[in-house]
Design a protein around this motif. Structure first.
Motif, PDB file in Angstrom:
ATOM      1  N   LEU A 282      52.652  63.282  24.370  1.00 12.97           N
ATOM      2  CA  LEU A 282      53.487  61.998  25.307  1.00 12.97           C
ATOM      3  C   LEU A 282      54.067  62.823  26.306  1.00 12.97           C
ATOM      4  N   LYS A 283      54.273  64.112  26.412  1.00 15.51           N
ATOM      5  CA  LYS A 283      55.066  64.610  27.107  1.00 15.51           C
ATOM      6  C   LYS A 283      54.675  64.485  28.850  1.00 15.51           C
ATOM      7  N   GLY A 284      53.298  64.242  29.064  1.00 20.13           N
ATOM      8  CA  GLY A 284      52.810  64.006  30.371  1.00 20.13           C
ATOM      9  C   GLY A 284      52.890  62.505  30.756  1.00 20.13           C
ATOM     10  N   VAL A 285      53.489  61.725  29.990  1.00 16.39           N
ATOM     11  CA  VAL A 285      53.324  60.120  30.245  1.00 16.39           C
ATOM     12  C   VAL A 285      54.459  60.019  30.992  1.00 16.39           C
ATOM     13  N   PRO A 286      54.695  59.646  32.115  1.00 21.29           N
ATOM     14  CA  PRO A 286      55.672  59.363  33.104  1.00 21.29           C
ATOM     15  C   PRO A 286      56.747  58.017  32.554  1.00 21.29           C
TER      16      PRO A 286
END
Length: 418
Positions: free
Chosen positions: A330-334
């Motif tokens: 989820l780290k790359g989900v703005p």
């Protein structure tokens, strides 16, 4: 017809009308069950339904208690544990629990232990015994919604202190202190935390104890996840307290992965005998249901002594791995911000609703996510914090990855166009 007969007829007619619900029952609300029961669950029929909502480690079958725990129960079946025992627990079980939690700084005896029907029952008994309609209990926000269920059922007023997400969900100590007055019955703390997955440092625990000591307020500690910390030490509030009375609620449900066995306990840490009257009340409240499951109670000594250390470490390693997976996915989900947990079996994820179109809050996020992607996290508004969801980490790795992938697709599809 005489007046007396008419009055009698009216009385009979009145009694045939709708039967009223008692104020006790009417005031009993479990926010999680209410949400799950009332939320429109209409999953996408083309996608498998992925539930990341309920904190039951047994659901998927991938987290199992060790053979030693099952054998302990099997072997007591031939014993004499079919009848009633003291309502506050078998002495042999209470002795085992006292040994398990005794430290040089905090020695315990069986008289400090009260066995209950699960940790939730331990919390109910503690809150019932200390709170009154004129004495409030201070609760965490976000916090496990059952606390409000218990308080509401008994007419106990509550206040709330905030946990700070950016500080690993530490308590806002200034706010906590401002809430204490002459009508404060107790401070309730949760460590490690449901729903946050946080674990307080010893320094922070001592800061909390210092405030409680300053005002002479006891602590009710929900420590059902005691020992379930990914890294570093894990200490109970009772172990660390020198002067503050602590009622520590625990049980078999989470650490031993057997929530359905329904055996919990209250451990009383009271070095200055301030809880003498309360102890009598605890026994009386245990007598309301005439005691917890005697079969499981009889197995407690072996459960606590025979569970191999490797079981505990393996469980924590798998939970930590699950947290790492979700955080990385989820780290790359703005539109989302995951908060890495330090223990327990949950992760909180913030929803940046200002970056999503047609999603105004956590409830709408979850409802739409179920409808479109068949993924069901728990909206954290029921824990007192809006625009977060709680994810359960006891889910198999392939389901976790697939759920995160669908959540990412969902956010991309609903991202607000600037």
């Amino acid at each position: 017809m005489s007046a007396a007969k008419r009055n009698r007829m009216r009385l009979i007619e009145d009694r045939l009308q709708q039967i009223a619900c008692s104020p006790c029952a009417d005031g009993t609300i479990n926010p999680i069950r209410k949400l799950v029961d009332q939320l429109p669950i209409r999953p996408n029929p083309d996608k498998s339904f992925l539930k990341l909502s309920i904190g039951d480690p047994s659901v998927f079958g991938n987290f199992e208690p060790p053979a030693e725990v099952k054998n302990a129960v099997r072997d007591v079946l031939s014993g004499s544990c079919q009848g009633y025992e003291p309502a506050h627990g078998m002495i042999v079980a209470r002795e085992a629990i006292a040994r398990y939690y005794t430290t040089p700084a905090s020695p315990l005896t069986f008289e400090d232990v009260y066995i209950t029907s699960g940790c939730s029952d331990a919390l109910r008994i503690a809150m019932d015994c200390i709170g009154t309609p004129t004495k409030h209990i201070i609760l965490p926000k976000p916090g496990f919604s059952l606390y409000q269920t218990i308080a509401g059922n008994r007419g106990i007023p509550t206040k709330f202190y905030n946990l700070i997400p950016e500080k690993n969900w530490e308590i806002d100590l200034v706010e906590l202190e401002s809430l204490i007055d002459e009508n404060t019955a107790a401070i309730l703390v949760t460590n490690p935390s449901n729903p946050c997955g946080s674990a307080f440092s010893v320094k922070h625990q001592l800061e909390i104890l210092s405030i409680a000591e300053k005002y002479g307020v006891p602590i009710i500690a929900d420590e059902i996840y005691q020992g379930m910390v990914f890294e570093g030490e894990s200490h109970s509030f009772g172990e660390l307290s020198k002067n503050v009375p602590v009622l520590s609620a625990g049980g078999l449900a989470k650490r031993w992965l057997v929530p359905g066995w329904r055996v919990g306990w209250l451990v009383v840490h009271d070095r200055h005998q301030r809880l003498s009257a309360v102890r009598g009340g605890l026994v009386k409240l245990c007598q309301v249901i005439i005691g917890a499951n005697t079969l499981i109670q009889a197995a407690i000594p072996r459960i606590l002594s025979d569970t191999p250390p490797e079981f505990y470490s393996s469980t924590l390693s798998r939970l930590k791995n699950a947290a790492d997976i979700v955080y990385a996915e989820l780290k790359g989900v703005p539109q989302l911000k995951a908060f890495m947990p330090q223990g327990a079996m949950y992760m909180m994820v913030q929803i940046k609703v200002d970056q999503l179109a047609d999603i105004e809050d956590d409830m709408k996020f979850v409802e739409t996510l179920i409808t479109e992607e068949s993924v069901f996290p728990l909206p954290a508004g029921i824990f007192g914090i809006p625009n977060f969801v709680r994810l359960v980490l006891t889910v198999p790795e392939d389901i976790l990855r697939e759920a995160c992938r669908r959540m990412a697709q969902f956010c991309d599809r609903h991202k607000r166009k600037h």
